[in-house]
Write an enzyme that holds these catalytic residues in place. Structure first.
Site, PDB file in Angstrom:
ATOM      1  N   ASP A 102       0.775  -1.260   0.027  1.00 15.20           N
ATOM      2  CA  ASP A 102      -0.122  -0.147   0.128  1.00 15.20           C
ATOM      3  C   ASP A 102       0.886   1.352   0.104  1.00 15.20           C
ATOM      4  OD1 ASP A 102      -3.097   0.927   0.511  1.00 15.20           O
ATOM      5  OD2 ASP A 102      -1.933   1.844   2.128  1.00 15.20           O
ATOM      6  N   TYR A 203      -2.295  11.381   2.820  1.00 14.66           N
ATOM      7  CA  TYR A 203      -3.165  11.680   1.721  1.00 14.66           C
ATOM      8  C   TYR A 203      -2.869  13.152   1.422  1.00 14.66           C
ATOM      9  CZ  TYR A 203      -4.642   6.713   1.769  1.00 14.66           C
ATOM     10  OH  TYR A 203      -5.014   5.340   1.575  1.00 14.66           O
ATOM     11  N   HIS A 260      -7.187  -6.361  -1.361  1.00 14.72           N
ATOM     12  CA  HIS A 260      -6.101  -5.402  -0.942  1.00 14.72           C
ATOM     13  C   HIS A 260      -5.311  -5.914   0.176  1.00 14.72           C
ATOM     14  CE1 HIS A 260      -4.226  -1.409  -1.228  1.00 14.72           C
ATOM     15  NE2 HIS A 260      -4.347  -1.621   0.169  1.00 14.72           N
TER      16      HIS A 260
END
Length: 283
Positions: A102, A203, A260
């Site tokens: 990730d 982010y 994921h």
């Protein structure tokens, strides 16, 4: 005599480290993603340890209690990479085998591109090369899959909502395939410790001027990229494009039917993939 590394420092920040496996074994540096810590890589590390590898997994910036700056600019890719460079140099073991999942994969890509002398082999899990990710935004459905990144740009509200209403966080992560026991670990290690706001800064730093997240150079080291067919966050298109951004030996490994969260869900298969990539280069 070599000793275990439990922590390292950089620029006044203190990073916790999990160091496992044979102390004299070849070193694997493993980088976790969002919203997890090094514990998400514990099963993979144990399996690699059984194969003779020493795995060193830090709790990265925003996650380690002693390394949680508040400013989003502190989470630029250059800072995230510099943290791991400091860890590798602290180990003093020469080039390492690098594994990232990730966001940890994004850091690993940038590190291998800009510091190839520190990386012997690279295994990236889920997130493709930044250049491939950028192209997949305009040539596939990746932009739609990444809608949540825009929501995370809103100040304060996302962490307040996800903290005050645990069921919202549970539903969001469960739809991506995260198992209940892993969800419980997210609440213990991220929400309860106050790490969620600074974890979200990874982010929010995407929009910091000069943050070169999607512009990593070509990667010259041997690479295996791992993508799972049930990944709702990352598209096949990005995985298919990644080989164009690697000049070293390259392999794409597709894990069918997995979500994921591969390190939690398929650690056995990942250990085989990592071991095969390490074995592909001379000792």
């Amino acid at each position: 005599m070599r000793t275990r590394l439990t922590a390292f420092t950089r620029d006044g920040f203190h990073f916790d480290v999990v160091d496992s496996g044979p102390i004299d074994g070849p070193v694997v540096v493993a980088l976790h993603g969002f919203p997890q810590t090094a514990s998400s890589l514990a099963e993979l590390a144990a399996l690699l340890g059984a194969r003779g590898y020493r795995t060193v997994a830090p709790d990265q910036r925003g996650y380690s209690p002693g390394a949680r700056p508040r400013a989003r600019s502190a989470y630029r890719m250059a800072e995230l990479v510099a943290d791991v460079v400091a860890l590798i140099r602290e180990l003093g073991r020469g080039p390492v085998h690098l594994v990232g999942h990730d966001w940890g994969a994004m850091v690993a890509w940038s590190l291998a591109a800009r510091h190839p002398d520190l990386v012997r082999t690279l295994v990236t899990i889920s997130v493709p090369h930044p250049g491939a990710f950028a192209r997949s935004l305009v040539t596939g459905d990746q932009l739609f899959r990444s809608f949540y990144m825009g929501l995370f740009q809103i100040p304060v509200l996302p962490e307040r909502l996800l903290t005050s209403r645990p069921a919202v966080l549970d539903r969001a992560l469960a739809t991506t395939g995260m198992a209940p026991d892993v969800l419980a670990r997210v609440h213990r290690e991220i929400v309860a410790t106050g790490a969620l706001p600074t974890a979200l800064n990874w982010y929010r730093a995407l929009l910091v001027p000069g943050n070169r997240v999607l512009s990593a150079p070509l990667v010259p080291v041997p690479v295996t990229h791992v993508w799972s067919s049930g990944d709702t966050a990352l598209s096949r298109r990005g995985a298919e494009l990644t080989g164009r951004f690697v000049t070293g030996d390259y392999r794409l490994a597709v894990v069918e039917g997995a979500s994921h969260w591969l390190p939690d869900e398929r650690p056995d298969e990942l250990a085989e993939i990592v071991a095969a990539r390490i074995a592909s280069v001379p000792a």
